[in-house]
Every structure is written in structure tokens, then in C-alpha cells.
Design a protein around this motif. Structure first.
Motif: not given
Length: 243
Positions: A165-177, A215-229
């Protein structure tokens, strides 16, 4: 420099006087600067560890952990707790995962995950300080690279896994080159070869986490990024000790 300042104000509690992220840039523009800010976080942690090293490795580790939490504002720990609650309640349902993860209340799964992560980092930092002994410069370089690699991994995940969905993860992904991510990865790998080659394991860790989220969730959100770090940092600290 708006991208760097946006990354600095978003990922840390370090002051950026006179800077308003909403006017000067967005999270997407900050994406290439995430590893740089990570290195700054690692250096601050190393400084705290060095200040406490005279009183023993455990005191140094405690100061380092306090600095780590303070400089990031516990942002990634919060994400880890939200993800733990979400995974515990979602049972593979992405909508339920988002619903639980967004709940401002922390459940039992989240508390357990945060407590275990704090204990893990404390023990690993103490062991790292014991192994480093008087070579504080090498320890500082390793911590800077650890934090930088963890945030580089966020860029890989943002590119490889669709946002929930829309949120931190989508805004971050938009800037990833992808080219910038690759160049930063090569640069970190070259430096790591001279400092701590085992840190290059951050590359398979990042792709492994990306596969897990897909595979587990089907995507990521901001919390997933924090957990990954948080997961990446602990894994790399462990590798530094085992090497």
C-alpha cells in the motif's frame, strides 16, 4: 544536500537546524543517502563504546547500545516490534498484517522481539569489544560498515519487494535507483575487504530478507524495513565475532 538531510532527520534524532524535509525533499530523494547516514550512526555507536571501554567491555557495550537506541530514536526497534505482532496475528494475510502492524499498541510478540533484540545486541557488542581489545579504530570502522550495510539492504528490499500500500515503503521505493544501489554495494564491499571481509555477507542477507518478505507477507511496509535493519545489524555483529 536535501536528500542527505532528509535521510538524516528521518533515520536519526540528530539535529538539522533550519531544515524542513517536507519543503526541501522527500524520502525517495533521501534513498541513496541511507548507507551514509548508517555509517554516521555506526561511528556514534563506536564513540560511545570507546568512552566506556575503560570501565570494561560490558560498560562499553551498554553505552554503545544506549547511543544506538538514542541516535535512531528506537525507530527500527519499533518496526521490529510491530512486525513481530503483525506476523504473530496475520497468519499470512497481508491486510491483517498491515492492520496489526499499524496498531499503536505493542502486543506480547512485539515486547518479546524488542527485548530479545536489545539483549542480543548488548551481548554481541560486549563480545566484540572483548575481541577488539585495544584496536578501537578497527572496531569503529566495523561498526560504521555494519550500520551502513544494514541500510543498504533496505534499498535492495525496497527495489525487490513491492510495497504494501501507500506509505513509507512506497515513497522509499520510488527513489531507489538500481545503479546507485549497485555502486554503493560495490563501494561498501571494497571497503569491507580491507576492514572486515565477512561483512559482505550483508548482500545475501539482504536478498534473503527480500525473499522472506515476498513469500511470507507479499510485500513490505516501513516496519518491515526497520525490522530488516535490526536483523541485519545483529547478524553482521555475530559474523564479526565469529570471524
Amino acid at each position: 544536500m536535501s536528500g542527505f538531510l532528509t535521510a538524516l532527520t528521518f533515520l536519526t534524532r540528530l539535529p538539522a537546524p533550519g531544515f524542513a524535509p517536507e519543503r526541501a525533499g522527500d524520502l525517495g530523494r533521501a534513498a541513496p543517502w541511507l548507507p551514509v547516514v548508517g555509517a554516521i550512526v555506526g561511528l556514534i555507536v563506536a564513540l560511545a563504546a570507546a568512552l566506556g571501554s575503560g570501565a570494561g567491555p560490558w560498560v562499553g557495550a551498554l553505552l554503545a547500545l544506549l547511543a544506538w537506541t538514542a541516535v535512531t530514536g528506537g525507530l527500527h526497534l519499533e518496526g521490529l516490534g510491530d512486525v513481530a505482532d503483525g506476523l504473530g496475528a496475520a497468519h499470512g494475510d497481508p491486510k491483517r498484517f498491515i492492520e496489526v502492524a499499524r496498531d499503536p499498541h505493542t502486543g506480547a510478540f512485539g515486547v518479546i522481539a524488542i527485548a530479545l533484540q536489545i539483549a542480543t545486541k548488548l551481548v554481541l557488542l560486549a563480545a566484540m569489544m572483548q575481541a577488539a581489545e585495544s584496536d578501537l579504530l578497527a572496531m569503529a570502522a566495523a561498526l560504521a560498515l555494519t550500520a551502513a550495510w544494514a541500510r543498504w539492504g533496505t534499498l535492495v528490499i525496497a527495489r525487490a519487494v513491492p510495497p504494501l500500500g501507500d506509505g513509507l515503503a512506497s515513497r522509499l521505493a520510488a527513489g531507489v535507483d538500481p545503479r546507485a544501489v549497485a555502486l554503493e554495494g560495490v563501494g561498501l564491499a571494497i571497503v569491507s575487504l580491507f576492514v572486515a571481509p565477512m561483512l559482505i555477507a550483508a548482500v545475501p542477507i539482504a536478498f534473503g530478507l527480500a525473499l522472506y518478505w515476498r513469500q511470507r507477507v507479499g510485500g513490505v511496509n516501513g516496519d518491515c524495513h526497520g525490522a530488516s535493519i535490526e536483523i541485519t545489524e545483529s547478524a553482521l555483529l555475530l559474523l564479526l565475532i565469529l570471524a
